[in-house]
Design an enzyme around this catalytic site. Structure first.
Site, PDB file in Angstrom:
ATOM      1  N   ILE A  97     -67.834  80.548  31.791  1.00 49.17           N
ATOM      2  CA  ILE A  97     -67.128  81.518  32.623  1.00 49.17           C
ATOM      3  C   ILE A  97     -66.944  80.813  33.978  1.00 49.17           C
ATOM      4  O   ILE A  97     -67.874  80.190  34.489  1.00 49.17           O
ATOM      5  CB  ILE A  97     -67.969  82.811  32.702  1.00 49.17           C
ATOM      6  CG1 ILE A  97     -67.369  83.887  33.578  1.00 49.17           C
ATOM      7  CG2 ILE A  97     -69.368  82.571  33.144  1.00 49.17           C
ATOM      8  CD1 ILE A  97     -68.165  85.226  33.463  1.00 49.17           C
ATOM      9  N   SER A  98     -65.742  80.876  34.537  1.00 44.71           N
ATOM     10  CA  SER A  98     -65.455  80.150  35.781  1.00 44.71           C
ATOM     11  C   SER A  98     -66.235  80.729  36.955  1.00 44.71           C
ATOM     12  O   SER A  98     -66.688  81.867  36.923  1.00 44.71           O
ATOM     13  CB  SER A  98     -63.972  80.249  36.138  1.00 44.71           C
ATOM     14  OG  SER A  98     -63.181  79.717  35.125  1.00 44.71           O
ATOM     15  N   GLN A  99     -66.325  79.923  38.032  1.00 42.74           N
ATOM     16  CA  GLN A  99     -66.982  80.433  39.236  1.00 42.74           C
ATOM     17  C   GLN A  99     -66.094  81.515  39.862  1.00 42.74           C
ATOM     18  O   GLN A  99     -64.858  81.419  39.821  1.00 42.74           O
ATOM     19  CB  GLN A  99     -67.251  79.304  40.214  1.00 42.74           C
ATOM     20  CG  GLN A  99     -66.029  78.734  40.851  1.00 42.74           C
ATOM     21  CD  GLN A  99     -66.292  77.326  41.333  1.00 42.74           C
ATOM     22  OE1 GLN A  99     -66.336  76.387  40.542  1.00 42.74           O
ATOM     23  NE2 GLN A  99     -66.478  77.192  42.618  1.00 42.74           N
TER      24      GLN A  99
END
Ligand code: SAH
Length: 250
Positions: A97-99
């Site tokens: 999951i992206s930042q």
């Protein structure tokens, strides 16, 4: 370390410390939710400069969406304590999951409007789709790994994101039955911009997509299609995403 980065790190660490361990007693649940909500508010404050790479100010609606989505419920229990720090996290099946600051920037680049219909390629946990959900009319999201697609669909439904629809399949081909789209967001690194996605973008529409080789050197690109259907692209920032694959995993 630049002061802004030091501040962000401090807030991230504070947020992490504030968040209880995943094995907390059930009786503490309301308390726990309150602490997660506080950590989430701190996170939203710590990323108010997310649009600096494009020399723009943060969009309050995007920050409000980040503040509203319970990111701790989109990551595995072992990652919950860290879910309000500004970095990517594993979500299983070798995916991440992206930042949050990058989720915010990508959402901002789409310029979401209330009537928009958006296509997402790479549902993953469903977090990015949940952030888009309150900002647009509808989100169609495709995920190539079946267990992730199923879990994300269940999670989004349970949490009440009723305007998001998830489908299992290869997003390279887009979602022709629901096309054209006002915006398309690709959250896996593509070797090139898939032609079907360009075709499914409305005139006046915007596409945000990481492009480049899987082993580094990807660039986040913003592709805009003008009223005559001509596209132009702008390089935004270097990024590192898991690769867009063509292998449908069951
Ligand atoms: N947006 C997600 C994170 C995406 S990680 C979130 O908010 O959690 C990238 C995801 O893209 C992975 O789940 C990966 O399985 C998926 N993916 C890779 N290639 C794909 C393809 N061709 N079509 C659809 N999904 C794909």
């Amino acid at each position: 370390m630049k002061p802004v980065h030091a501040l962000r790190l401090l807030i991230a660490l504070t947020a992490t410390a504030l968040v209880p361990q995943a094995h907390a007693q059930r009786a503490d649940a309301p308390d726990e939710e309150r602490r997660f909500a506080r950590a989430r508010a701190l996170l939203a404050e710590s990323i108010t400069d997310y649009a600096r790479p494009i020399d723009e100010r943060a969009d309050r609606k995007v920050l409000a969406a980040i503040r509203s989505v319970p990111r701790h419920l989109f990551v595995p229990p072992a990652q919950q304590a860290e879910s309000y720090a500004d970095y990517p996290l594993p979500i299983g099946e070798d995916q991440t999951i992206s930042q949050p600051s990058l989720v915010a920037l990508m959402t901002h680049l789409l310029r979401p409007r209330p009537g928009d219909v958006i296509l997402e390629v790479g549902t993953g946990s469903g977090y990015q789709a949940a952030v888009l959900s309150p900002l647009v009319a509808r989100v169609y999201s495709i995920e190539i790994v079946e267990p992730l697609a199923r879990q994300a669909a269940e999670r989004l439904q349970r949490l009440g994101y009723a305007n998001v629809e998830v489908r299992h399949g290869d997003g390279y081909a887009g979602w022709p039955e629901q096309a054209p789209f006002d915006g398309i967001i690709v959250t896996a690194g593509a070797p090139h911009v898939p032609r079907p996605l360009l075709d499914q973008l409305k005139p006046g529409g915007r596409m945000v997509i990481p492009v480049g080789p899987a082993d580094g050197g990807q660039r986040l690109k913003l592709i805009t299609k003008n009223a005559k259907g001509r596209t132009s692209e702008r390089m935004i920032v270097p990024v590192r995403f898991v690769p867009l694959t063509r292998k449908v995993r069951g």
